[in-house]
Design a protein around this motif. Structure first.
Motif, mmCIF file in Angstrom:
data_model
loop_
_atom_site.group_PDB
_atom_site.id
_atom_site.type_symbol
_atom_site.label_atom_id
_atom_site.label_comp_id
_atom_site.label_asym_id
_atom_site.label_seq_id
_atom_site.Cartn_x
_atom_site.Cartn_y
_atom_site.Cartn_z
ATOM 1 N N ASP A 286 41.785 42.283 76.913
ATOM 2 C CA ASP A 286 42.215 43.315 77.858
ATOM 3 C C ASP A 286 42.185 42.780 79.286
ATOM 4 O O ASP A 286 41.343 43.160 80.098
ATOM 5 C CB ASP A 286 41.293 44.528 77.718
ATOM 6 C CG ASP A 286 41.695 45.669 78.632
ATOM 7 O OD1 ASP A 286 42.873 45.740 79.013
ATOM 8 O OD2 ASP A 286 40.818 46.481 78.980
ATOM 9 N N SER A 287 43.097 41.863 79.589
ATOM 10 C CA SER A 287 43.145 41.279 80.931
ATOM 11 C C SER A 287 44.572 41.280 81.463
ATOM 12 O O SER A 287 45.533 41.415 80.696
ATOM 13 C CB SER A 287 42.595 39.848 80.907
ATOM 14 O OG SER A 287 41.217 39.861 80.573
ATOM 15 N N ASN B 219 36.033 40.383 76.562
ATOM 16 C CA ASN B 219 36.273 41.739 77.060
ATOM 17 C C ASN B 219 35.041 42.338 77.730
ATOM 18 O O ASN B 219 35.165 43.198 78.608
ATOM 19 C CB ASN B 219 36.749 42.644 75.924
ATOM 20 C CG ASN B 219 38.211 42.417 75.569
ATOM 21 O OD1 ASN B 219 38.989 41.940 76.393
ATOM 22 N ND2 ASN B 219 38.588 42.762 74.350
ATOM 23 N N THR C 44 43.491 43.686 89.096
ATOM 24 C CA THR C 44 42.806 43.802 87.818
ATOM 25 C C THR C 44 42.744 45.250 87.357
ATOM 26 O O THR C 44 42.034 45.583 86.414
ATOM 27 C CB THR C 44 41.377 43.233 87.922
ATOM 28 O OG1 THR C 44 40.697 43.866 89.014
ATOM 29 C CG2 THR C 44 41.423 41.736 88.172
ATOM 30 N N HIS D 27 38.745 40.831 83.723
ATOM 31 C CA HIS D 27 40.086 41.270 83.310
ATOM 32 C C HIS D 27 41.173 40.727 84.227
ATOM 33 O O HIS D 27 42.183 41.367 84.451
ATOM 34 C CB HIS D 27 40.150 42.804 83.212
ATOM 35 C CG HIS D 27 39.020 43.376 82.408
ATOM 36 N ND1 HIS D 27 38.905 43.172 81.057
ATOM 37 C CD2 HIS D 27 37.937 44.110 82.776
ATOM 38 C CE1 HIS D 27 37.802 43.768 80.623
ATOM 39 N NE2 HIS D 27 37.194 44.337 81.646
#
Length: 448
Positions: A368-369, A342, A396, A347
């Motif tokens: 968190d991607s 992260n 993204t 991301h």
């Protein structure tokens, strides 16, 4: 005489407005015409591409352009050419993303509210190097009902010009306005177009973080960011060695210059003496340079006497190499791996190799991607592979659209309120002492 940026923006807006009553069949027929024209003009397109390639190779020799960009520029392979044409056909076959009812409710007898998908409007799309993006984006724009102004990298100027002429020639013979797709060539035009917030609805920059950041700070128009791809593969403590080798090697070597190629390999400390040496051996045999932190380096150096194994430096974990180079980081726990990803990931897409269903679930929820994969190569992050036909790019960002942006990412919605009352409906009749809203669900059928 060439058009000014203002004239280009106005022409795009006029083309968009003129197209709103076109049927899905008419837009599909326009796409088929585009494919046919590209087939007819193949020799002209490839000749233009050869001119771009020749100029680009001179820049590489002079140290002014990276070899990875030249690879992205080349249209000459049969596979790449056919893939571009197939993308047009695939988009043509997809369902129309517009005029879909996603919410319907009855407010009162004879008063019905519908949320209906519709095009965004006029798109300004800025991308680097790859000339086939002109065709990809034009196809998606036509199918989704959006007009588009396109600007490619200076390296693909000749290719983009001929591709754009093919598209506009095809549109001129269809029901879709010719100015639905326009291509501009210079940075000056882009600077002026970024000021046309009256006519342009969304800017989509597809390229480096520097490009995206520059665009975001240069316009009042909303921006959908397509930044660089710092993708990671994490080998969990339970990773199967054969599976880890396959996923890591494919993620790095299938097409190193792509934004969904893995740049970082994270390895759990418990497999530094077991799975990791096998993965390292497979990567080195595939020609990958490994830049390792001290724990991952120490565990393989005695058995891997190779010039391709080197100590890492801190910036390696924030670098999009776009070649056969991979940074390696050892971690003490799953939580440390997630925190590292992260922090350093862009991301875009990150993968875990694990035999634990619980950790797979936690990885997909906590990383968190735009894409979180389990036991699968990061190279699957692609609109064509997802079944989108093609894509504008990988977003993204965290609003509107994320990951590969296909047709659904190029529509928004409007609310349609239909009154069938004899005297119409007015708000003054509702509220305290008046009528109450019913808010009862309706079947999601198009009301017009």
């Amino acid at each position: 005489m060439s058009k000014s940026a203002l004239e280009i923006a106005k022409a795009a807006r006029a083309a968009f407005e003129a197209s709103q009553l076109l049927t899905s069949e008419q837009r599909t027929n326009a796409l088929l015409a585009v494919r046919d024209e590209l087939e007819r003009q193949k020799d002209a397109v490839l000749e233009a591409n050869r001119r771009d390639m020749s100029a680009a190779e001179e820049l590489v020799a002079a140290g002014k352009l990276s070899a990875s960009l030249v690879k992205r520029l080349d249209l000459s392979s049969t596979e790449k050419w056919n893939s571009m044409l197939q993308g047009v056909s695939d988009v043509a076959k997809l369902a129309d993303p517009t005029n879909k009812v996603t919410y319907a409710t009855k407010l009162d007898d004879g008063l019905e509210l519908y949320r209906v998908t519709c095009p965004i409007g006029v798109l300004l799309i800025i991308f680097e190097a790859r000339p086939e993006v002109v065709v990809n984006i034009a196809s998606l724009a036509i199918k989704s009902g959006n007009a588009a102004i396109l600007k490619g990298g200076k390296e693909s100027t000749e290719s983009a010009k001929v591709l754009a002429n093919c598209i506009r020639t095809a549109l001129a013979s269809s029901s879709v306005p010719e100015d639905y797709i326009q291509v501009v060539q210079t940075r000056e035009e882009i600077s002026e177009l970024l000021e046309q917030d009256k006519y342009i609805d969304l800017v989509i920059p597809r390229g480096s973080n520097a490009l995206v950041s520059h665009i975001q700070h240069s316009t009042r128009i909303p921006v959908m960011g397509h930044a660089d791809g710092l993708c990671t593969v994490y080998l969990d403590a339970s990773a199967d060695s054969a599976k880890a080798c396959r996923v890591a090697v494919d993620s790095k070597t299938n097409y190193p210059a792509a934004c969904n190629s893995a740049e970082i390999l994270v390895v759990h400390k418990d497999i530094l003496e077991s799975v990791w040496p096998r993965v390292a051996d497979a990567l080195v045999k595939a020609g990958v340079e490994l830049r390792c932190d001290e724990p991952s380096l120490t565990s393989i150096k005695p058995s891997q006497d190779s010039d391709l194994i080197k100590p890492s430096i801190s910036t390696d974990y924030d670098t999009e190499f776009l070649n056969l180079t991979m940074a390696v980081k050892a971690v003490a726990s799953f939580d440390e791996a997630v925190a590292f990803i992260n922090t350093h990931s862009s991301h875009h897409t990150d993968a875990i190799v694990t035999e634990s269903q619980e950790l797979a679930r936690r990885f997909c929820r906590s990383v968190d991607s735009a894409g979180t994969f389990v036991n699968a190569s990061t190279r699957f992050a692609d609109g064509l592979r997802y079944g989108f036909g093609t894509e504008v790019g990988i977003s993204t960002g965290r609003t509107h659209a994320r990951g590969p942006v296909g047709l659904e990412g190029l529509v928004i919605y409007k609310y349609v309120l239909m009154s069938g009352g004899q005297d119409g409906h007015v708000v003054g009749e509702f509220g305290t002492g008046g009528r109450a809203y019913q808010h009862s669900p309706l079947a999601p059928s198009l009301p017009y």
